[in-house]
Design a protein around this motif. Structure first.
Motif, PDB file in Angstrom:
ATOM      1  N   ARG A   1      28.005  76.285  39.156  1.00 12.20           N
ATOM      2  CA  ARG A   1      27.572  75.160  39.997  1.00 12.20           C
ATOM      3  C   ARG A   1      28.301  75.104  41.333  1.00 12.20           C
ATOM      4  O   ARG A   1      27.658  75.009  42.382  1.00 12.20           O
ATOM      5  CB  ARG A   1      27.745  73.848  39.224  1.00 12.20           C
ATOM      6  CG  ARG A   1      26.757  73.694  38.055  1.00 12.20           C
ATOM      7  CD  ARG A   1      26.963  72.378  37.342  1.00 12.20           C
ATOM      8  NE  ARG A   1      26.024  72.242  36.226  1.00 12.20           N
ATOM      9  CZ  ARG A   1      26.006  71.214  35.393  1.00 12.20           C
ATOM     10  NH1 ARG A   1      26.893  70.221  35.554  1.00 12.20           N
ATOM     11  NH2 ARG A   1      25.130  71.170  34.413  1.00 12.20           N
ATOM     12  N   PRO A   2      29.630  75.151  41.337  1.00 14.22           N
ATOM     13  CA  PRO A   2      30.305  75.160  42.662  1.00 14.22           C
ATOM     14  C   PRO A   2      29.990  76.412  43.471  1.00 14.22           C
ATOM     15  O   PRO A   2      29.923  76.351  44.708  1.00 14.22           O
ATOM     16  CB  PRO A   2      31.788  75.080  42.307  1.00 14.22           C
ATOM     17  CG  PRO A   2      31.888  75.507  40.888  1.00 14.22           C
ATOM     18  CD  PRO A   2      30.618  75.088  40.243  1.00 14.22           C
TER      19      PRO A   2
ATOM     20  N   LYS B   1      27.124  78.019  43.447  1.00 15.32           N
ATOM     21  CA  LYS B   1      25.787  77.804  44.001  1.00 15.32           C
ATOM     22  C   LYS B   1      25.825  76.822  45.162  1.00 15.32           C
ATOM     23  O   LYS B   1      25.110  76.976  46.152  1.00 15.32           O
ATOM     24  CB  LYS B   1      24.850  77.298  42.903  1.00 15.32           C
ATOM     25  CG  LYS B   1      23.382  77.419  43.234  1.00 15.32           C
ATOM     26  CD  LYS B   1      22.525  77.124  42.021  1.00 15.32           C
ATOM     27  CE  LYS B   1      21.052  77.339  42.339  1.00 15.32           C
ATOM     28  NZ  LYS B   1      20.184  77.089  41.151  1.00 15.32           N
ATOM     29  N   GLU B   2      26.701  75.831  45.060  1.00  9.79           N
ATOM     30  CA  GLU B   2      26.823  74.854  46.139  1.00  9.79           C
ATOM     31  C   GLU B   2      27.410  75.508  47.392  1.00  9.79           C
ATOM     32  O   GLU B   2      26.982  75.218  48.520  1.00  9.79           O
ATOM     33  CB  GLU B   2      27.714  73.697  45.690  1.00  9.79           C
ATOM     34  CG  GLU B   2      27.775  72.543  46.686  1.00  9.79           C
ATOM     35  CD  GLU B   2      26.413  71.931  46.944  1.00  9.79           C
ATOM     36  OE1 GLU B   2      26.202  71.444  48.077  1.00  9.79           O
ATOM     37  OE2 GLU B   2      25.566  71.929  46.024  1.00  9.79           O
ATOM     38  N   LYS B   3      28.362  76.431  47.205  1.00 11.68           N
ATOM     39  CA  LYS B   3      28.912  77.150  48.348  1.00 11.68           C
ATOM     40  C   LYS B   3      27.847  78.033  49.004  1.00 11.68           C
ATOM     41  O   LYS B   3      27.789  78.140  50.233  1.00 11.68           O
ATOM     42  CB  LYS B   3      30.104  78.000  47.898  1.00 11.68           C
ATOM     43  CG  LYS B   3      31.352  77.193  47.586  1.00 11.68           C
ATOM     44  CD  LYS B   3      32.508  78.098  47.225  1.00 11.68           C
ATOM     45  CE  LYS B   3      33.766  77.294  46.947  1.00 11.68           C
ATOM     46  NZ  LYS B   3      34.916  78.173  46.585  1.00 11.68           N
TER      47      LYS B   3
ATOM     48  N   ARG C   1      24.676  77.448  49.009  1.00  9.80           N
ATOM     49  CA  ARG C   1      23.773  76.546  49.745  1.00  9.80           C
ATOM     50  C   ARG C   1      24.348  76.218  51.125  1.00  9.80           C
ATOM     51  O   ARG C   1      23.641  76.295  52.133  1.00  9.80           O
ATOM     52  CB  ARG C   1      23.565  75.246  48.957  1.00  9.80           C
ATOM     53  CG  ARG C   1      22.687  75.368  47.725  1.00  9.80           C
ATOM     54  CD  ARG C   1      22.235  73.979  47.276  1.00  9.80           C
ATOM     55  NE  ARG C   1      21.599  74.022  45.973  1.00  9.80           N
ATOM     56  CZ  ARG C   1      22.206  73.761  44.834  1.00  9.80           C
ATOM     57  NH1 ARG C   1      23.500  73.428  44.840  1.00  9.80           N
ATOM     58  NH2 ARG C   1      21.557  73.823  43.689  1.00  9.80           N
ATOM     59  N   ASN C   2      25.605  75.842  51.144  1.00  7.53           N
ATOM     60  CA  ASN C   2      26.235  75.476  52.416  1.00  7.53           C
ATOM     61  C   ASN C   2      26.287  76.673  53.366  1.00  7.53           C
ATOM     62  O   ASN C   2      26.089  76.524  54.581  1.00  7.53           O
ATOM     63  CB  ASN C   2      27.645  74.943  52.171  1.00  7.53           C
ATOM     64  CG  ASN C   2      27.638  73.643  51.385  1.00  7.53           C
ATOM     65  OD1 ASN C   2      26.676  72.869  51.448  1.00  7.53           O
ATOM     66  ND2 ASN C   2      28.695  73.394  50.630  1.00  7.53           N
TER      67      ASN C   2
ATOM     68  N   LYS D   1      22.748  77.359  54.749  1.00  8.62           N
ATOM     69  CA  LYS D   1      22.328  76.359  55.726  1.00  8.62           C
ATOM     70  C   LYS D   1      22.959  76.617  57.093  1.00  8.62           C
ATOM     71  O   LYS D   1      22.322  76.401  58.130  1.00  8.62           O
ATOM     72  CB  LYS D   1      22.738  74.959  55.243  1.00  8.62           C
ATOM     73  CG  LYS D   1      21.959  74.458  54.037  1.00  8.62           C
ATOM     74  CD  LYS D   1      22.484  73.099  53.616  1.00  8.62           C
ATOM     75  CE  LYS D   1      21.779  72.594  52.378  1.00  8.62           C
ATOM     76  NZ  LYS D   1      22.325  71.288  51.926  1.00  8.62           N
TER      77      LYS D   1
ATOM     78  N   LEU E   1      17.974  78.788  45.556  1.00  7.16           N
ATOM     79  CA  LEU E   1      19.043  77.801  45.730  1.00  7.16           C
ATOM     80  C   LEU E   1      18.543  76.362  45.681  1.00  7.16           C
ATOM     81  O   LEU E   1      19.326  75.432  45.876  1.00  7.16           O
ATOM     82  CB  LEU E   1      19.754  78.044  47.070  1.00  7.16           C
ATOM     83  CG  LEU E   1      20.474  79.380  47.220  1.00  7.16           C
ATOM     84  CD1 LEU E   1      21.113  79.500  48.595  1.00  7.16           C
ATOM     85  CD2 LEU E   1      21.532  79.567  46.139  1.00  7.16           C
TER      86      LEU E   1
ATOM     87  N   LEU F   1      16.816  74.607  47.708  1.00  6.68           N
ATOM     88  CA  LEU F   1      17.101  73.883  48.940  1.00  6.68           C
ATOM     89  C   LEU F   1      15.985  72.918  49.323  1.00  6.68           C
ATOM     90  O   LEU F   1      16.223  71.984  50.090  1.00  6.68           O
ATOM     91  CB  LEU F   1      17.336  74.886  50.082  1.00  6.68           C
ATOM     92  CG  LEU F   1      18.630  75.685  49.982  1.00  6.68           C
ATOM     93  CD1 LEU F   1      18.658  76.791  51.016  1.00  6.68           C
ATOM     94  CD2 LEU F   1      19.838  74.783  50.152  1.00  6.68           C
TER      95      LEU F   1
ATOM     96  N   GLU G   1      16.274  69.006  48.649  1.00  6.63           N
ATOM     97  CA  GLU G   1      16.860  68.127  49.654  1.00  6.63           C
ATOM     98  C   GLU G   1      15.947  67.974  50.868  1.00  6.63           C
ATOM     99  O   GLU G   1      15.891  66.917  51.478  1.00  6.63           O
ATOM    100  CB  GLU G   1      18.215  68.685  50.101  1.00  6.63           C
ATOM    101  CG  GLU G   1      19.196  68.886  48.963  1.00  6.63           C
ATOM    102  CD  GLU G   1      20.466  69.569  49.422  1.00  6.63           C
ATOM    103  OE1 GLU G   1      20.623  69.756  50.643  1.00  6.63           O
ATOM    104  OE2 GLU G   1      21.306  69.903  48.559  1.00  6.63           O
TER     105      GLU G   1
END
Length: 244
Positions: free
Chosen positions: A3-4, A6-8, A10-11, A14, A46, A48, A51
């Motif tokens: 999870r973290p 995947k969040e990295k 995503r960031n 972006k 991801l 995205l 959101e």
């Protein structure tokens, strides 16, 4: 753990600089259509669009705008260089005039070269093996006359390292080049050894598999013996410290 991570990702995706997508589009086998496909694929993987439902559409629009604007900048520089070369040419014979006319016509052709590049299918008759072993710099060298402005862009963009892995590997390899048995190499010889190693790996196309992080077995044994000697030398000092 995922999870973290995947969040990295995503960031990172972006905020990814557009130079990466523009450089990827300069691979004729990928082209603009391939970059748009990757943008949509990564967006879905991801999640995205949870959101922002228009994330993929906006990302593809931004990519095309950046690529077009960059092409216009390079085209203007290409035109100014040709105009300067022609204006500084004092010769007026027929051959020089003919040569200048061809260069002027080449500029007119270059104005539509981005569209020609995007709409050309370069991969229709390419095998999977050729696709995997594709030499992109050699391709641009061979097609420089067809796409002069894009070739200039390719020379600038494709020489930029996408990550620091290659640099870190070079430093690691240089540290092993100056090994316990080769401590008197001067900087010139060290550079020659590193470049020769990289050149040989590139010739065999094993740069991505070449082991640049592991130590040689001989050096490991020697290092182990030296560590034992250091431990032995430190024992009297430790005992003297205890007595004090």
């Amino acid at each position: 753990m995922t999870r973290p991570m995947k969040e990295k990702l995503r960031n990172y995706f972006k905020a990814m600089p557009p130079i990466f997508t523009c450089a990827t589009a300069l691979n004729p086998y990928v082209n603009v259509a391939g970059v748009e496909f990757l943008i949509e694929k990564i967006t879905n993987n991801l999640d995205l669009e949870k959101e922002d439902v228009h994330f993929s559409t906006n990302a593809k629009a931004d990519f095309n705008r950046y690529l077009s604007n960059m092409f216009d900048v390079y085209l203007s520089r290409y035109e100014s260089k040709v105009d300067a070369a022609i204006s500084n040419d004092d010769k007026k014979d027929t051959m020089v005039s003919f040569y200048n006319m061809l260069r002027k016509n080449n500029i007119k052709i270059a104005r539509g070269e981005l569209e020609r590049y995007i709409t050309t299918n370069f991969i229709s008759n390419v095998s999977r093996q050729d696709f995997e072993n594709f030499d992109i710099l050699a391709w641009w060298k061979d097609n420089e006359f067809r796409f002069p402005t894009l070739a200039t862009m390719a020379r600038d963009l494709l020489t930029v390292q996408a990550s620091t892995v290659a640099l870190e590997s070079a430093f690691s390899f240089s540290g092993r080049t100056i090994s316990l048995r080769r401590t008197r190499l001067d900087p010139t010889l060290v550079e020659m050894c590193i470049c020769l190693k990289d050149h040989l790996d590139a010739t065999d196309r094993i740069q991505h598999t070449s082991n640049l992080e592991g130590e040689m077995s001989m050096e490991t044994d020697i290092q182990g013996e030296e560590d034992e000697e250091l431990d032995y030398d430190e024992e009297p000092n430790n005992s003297s410290d205890d007595e004090m």
